[in-house]
Design an enzyme around this catalytic site. Sequence first.
Site, PDB file in Angstrom:
ATOM      1  N   GLU A  12       8.675   6.124  16.385  1.00 48.41           N
ATOM      2  CA  GLU A  12       9.185   5.764  15.058  1.00 48.41           C
ATOM      3  C   GLU A  12      10.343   6.668  14.631  1.00 48.41           C
ATOM      4  O   GLU A  12      11.312   6.206  14.024  1.00 48.41           O
ATOM      5  CB  GLU A  12       8.034   5.818  14.046  1.00 48.41           C
ATOM      6  CG  GLU A  12       7.021   4.702  14.284  1.00 48.41           C
ATOM      7  CD  GLU A  12       5.703   4.877  13.527  1.00 48.41           C
ATOM      8  OE1 GLU A  12       4.876   3.959  13.604  1.00 48.41           O
ATOM      9  OE2 GLU A  12       5.489   5.917  12.866  1.00 48.41           O
ATOM     10  N   ASN A  50       0.803  -1.228   0.000  1.00 46.41           N
ATOM     11  CA  ASN A  50       0.000   0.000   0.000  1.00 46.41           C
ATOM     12  C   ASN A  50       0.840   1.286   0.000  1.00 46.41           C
ATOM     13  O   ASN A  50       0.448   2.305   0.542  1.00 46.41           O
ATOM     14  CB  ASN A  50      -1.030  -0.030   1.136  1.00 46.41           C
ATOM     15  CG  ASN A  50      -0.397  -0.075   2.499  1.00 46.41           C
ATOM     16  OD1 ASN A  50       0.826  -0.066   2.630  1.00 46.41           O
ATOM     17  ND2 ASN A  50      -1.215  -0.103   3.536  1.00 46.41           N
ATOM     18  N   HIS A  78       3.765   4.357   4.586  1.00 50.43           N
ATOM     19  CA  HIS A  78       3.419   4.292   6.007  1.00 50.43           C
ATOM     20  C   HIS A  78       3.381   5.699   6.581  1.00 50.43           C
ATOM     21  O   HIS A  78       4.230   6.526   6.244  1.00 50.43           O
ATOM     22  CB  HIS A  78       4.483   3.484   6.769  1.00 50.43           C
ATOM     23  CG  HIS A  78       4.408   3.676   8.263  1.00 50.43           C
ATOM     24  ND1 HIS A  78       3.552   2.949   9.054  1.00 50.43           N
ATOM     25  CD2 HIS A  78       5.030   4.558   9.087  1.00 50.43           C
ATOM     26  CE1 HIS A  78       3.673   3.371  10.313  1.00 50.43           C
ATOM     27  NE2 HIS A  78       4.555   4.337  10.367  1.00 50.43           N
TER      28      HIS A  78
HETATM   29  P1  DAT Z   1      -1.698   1.541   8.414  1.00 52.70           P
HETATM   30  O1  DAT Z   1      -0.463   1.304   7.558  1.00 52.70           O
HETATM   31  O2  DAT Z   1      -2.815   2.165   7.619  1.00 52.70           O
HETATM   32  O3  DAT Z   1      -1.396   2.300   9.683  1.00 52.70           O
HETATM   33  P2  DAT Z   1      -1.816  -0.866  10.042  1.00 52.70           P
HETATM   34  O4  DAT Z   1      -0.885  -0.176  10.985  1.00 52.70           O
HETATM   35  O5  DAT Z   1      -3.062  -1.466  10.587  1.00 52.70           O
HETATM   36  O6  DAT Z   1      -2.243   0.112   8.837  1.00 52.70           O
HETATM   37  O7  DAT Z   1      -1.042  -2.024   9.280  1.00 52.70           O
HETATM   38  C1  DAT Z   1       0.313  -1.865   8.934  1.00 52.70           C
HETATM   39  C2  DAT Z   1       0.552  -2.474   7.570  1.00 52.70           C
HETATM   40  O8  DAT Z   1       0.263  -3.870   7.594  1.00 52.70           O
HETATM   41  C3  DAT Z   1      -0.356  -1.926   6.468  1.00 52.70           C
HETATM   42  O9  DAT Z   1       0.103  -0.698   5.963  1.00 52.70           O
HETATM   43  C4  DAT Z   1      -0.304  -3.034   5.460  1.00 52.70           C
HETATM   44  C5  DAT Z   1      -0.230  -4.280   6.321  1.00 52.70           C
HETATM   45  N1  DAT Z   1      -1.566  -4.871   6.480  1.00 52.70           N
HETATM   46  C6  DAT Z   1      -2.567  -4.412   7.259  1.00 52.70           C
HETATM   47  N2  DAT Z   1      -3.662  -5.195   7.163  1.00 52.70           N
HETATM   48  C7  DAT Z   1      -3.322  -6.180   6.282  1.00 52.70           C
HETATM   49  C8  DAT Z   1      -3.989  -7.325   5.756  1.00 52.70           C
HETATM   50  N3  DAT Z   1      -5.246  -7.612   6.109  1.00 52.70           N
HETATM   51  N4  DAT Z   1      -3.329  -8.113   4.868  1.00 52.70           N
HETATM   52  C9  DAT Z   1      -2.044  -7.836   4.507  1.00 52.70           C
HETATM   53  N5  DAT Z   1      -1.344  -6.794   4.981  1.00 52.70           N
HETATM   54  C10 DAT Z   1      -1.969  -5.976   5.849  1.00 52.70           C
HETATM   55 MG    MG Z   2      -0.173   1.759  11.285  1.00 52.58          MG
END
Ligand code: DAT
Ligand code: MG
Length: 134
Positions: free
Chosen positions: A127, A113, A116
């Site tokens: 961080e 995606n 970060h």
């Molecule tokens: P964000 O990056 O929006 O803060 P997060 O901290 O919940 O989201 O998750 C960190 C990263 O983990 C995210 O950017 C991509 C990966 N991720 C999150 N949910 C996922 C999923 N269901 N399957 C695969 N990767 C995932």
């Molecule tokens: Mg996050």
Amino acid sequence: MSERAFVMIKPDGVERGLIGEIVSRFEKKGLRLVRAELTSIPKEKAEIHYEHLKSKPFFDELVEYITSGCVFSMIIEGTAAVQNVRSLIGPTNPAEAPPGTIRGDFGLDVAQNIIHGSDSVDNAIREIKLFFEK
Ligand code: DAT
Ligand code: MG
């Protein structure tokens, strides 16, 4: 009230040549780039960065992906930087991110995606310490 956020363009974003476009969006919003580094992340640091996701089924894939190439790490500063950065980035899943957001415009898949951004001021401090204070 000036604030700092940690932002990292992930390997897919760097590989696809999106650094300039993404930095430009933060600058046009009125935020400032105050530090940046193009680097690869050791596995141990990636595991600390994502330690809150350790129990998730995608954790190993996530660490493998984030260490698979160079990342562009940044400190972005300005008013409500954490919240403003998150709103420019958009929701975690690019499929749910509206056009106009970074993930909505450039991403397809939640596992890749693009970028970060810190989700809170406390995590931003944590961080920035992890990535910029050696
Ligand atoms: P964000 O990056 O929006 O803060 P997060 O901290 O919940 O989201 O998750 C960190 C990263 O983990 C995210 O950017 C991509 C990966 N991720 C999150 N949910 C996922 C999923 N269901 N399957 C695969 N990767 C995932
Ligand atoms: Mg996050």
